[in-house]
Design a protein around this motif. Structure first.
Motif, PDB file in Angstrom:
ATOM      1  N   ARG A  99       0.837  -1.217   0.000  1.00  0.00           N
ATOM      2  CA  ARG A  99       0.000   0.000   0.000  1.00  0.00           C
ATOM      3  C   ARG A  99       0.859   1.249   0.000  1.00  0.00           C
ATOM      4  N   PHE A 131      -7.428   4.700  -2.017  1.00  0.00           N
ATOM      5  CA  PHE A 131      -6.408   3.943  -1.294  1.00  0.00           C
ATOM      6  C   PHE A 131      -6.473   4.201   0.200  1.00  0.00           C
ATOM      7  N   ASP A 135      -7.570   1.306   2.788  1.00  0.00           N
ATOM      8  CA  ASP A 135      -6.635   0.949   3.865  1.00  0.00           C
ATOM      9  C   ASP A 135      -7.347   0.930   5.207  1.00  0.00           C
TER      10      ASP A 135
END
Length: 140
Positions: A99, A131, A135
C-alpha cells in the motif's frame, strides 16, 4: 465504510429490545453448555486416570502421566499460536508495504498531473482517497 452503513440501517430497522433478550438467552445457554462440557471433561479425566492407574499400577503415576500429557498439549498449542501470529504479522507487513508503494507511486505522479488537465487531478485525488479509505476499511 459501506459496511457500516448497512449495519447501521439494519440496527435501526430491528427491535433493540428483542436483540438484547436474545443475547441474554444465548449467554445463559452458552454458560450452561460450558459448565456441562467442563463437567464431562472432568469425568472423562477421572475415567482416563482410572484406566491408566490399572495399566501403570499406581494412581500417582497415572496422574503424572495425565499432567505431563496435558502440559505438552498446552505447550504445543502455544507454539502453533505463536507461529500463526508471526505469519499473520508478516502478511500484514507485506500488505502495508504494498500500500505504501502504491501511495508513493501515486504521489510521484502527482506533480506531473498538476500541470495537466483538471480531470487528471480529480482522478488522482480520487485514487488517493480510494487507497486511504480502502486501507482503513481492511483494518476493521
Amino acid at each position: 465504510m459501506y459496511r457500516l452503513i448497512g449495519t447501521a440501517a439494519s440496527l435501526v430497522s430491528q427491535d433493540v429490545g428483542s436483540m438484547v433478550d436474545r443475547a441474554k438467552r444465548s449467554a445463559i445457554v452458552y454458560a450452561i453448555v460450558a459448565i456441562l462440557l467442563l463437567t464431562a471433561y472432568a469425568f472423562g479425566m477421572v475415567v482416563v486416570h482410572q484406566l491408566l492407574a490399572e495399566a501403570v499400577g499406581s494412581g500417582l503415576d497415572a496422574a503424572l502421566l495425565i499432567a505431563g500429557a496435558t502440559a505438552l498439549i498446552a505447550v504445543l498449542a502455544l507454539i502453533v499460536q505463536a507461529i500463526v501470529n508471526r505469519r499473520q504479522r508478516r502478511i500484514a507487513a507485506q500488505r502495508n508495504a504494498a500500500r505504501r508503494m502504491q501511495l508513493l507511486a501515486l504521489a510521484s505522479v502527482a506533480p506531473s498531473l498538476m500541470r495537466s488537465k483538471p480531470l487528471m487531478i480529480t482522478a488522482a485525488l480520487g485514487a488517493l482517497a480510494y487507497f486511504v479509505l480502502n486501507d482503513s476499511d481492511e483494518d476493521d
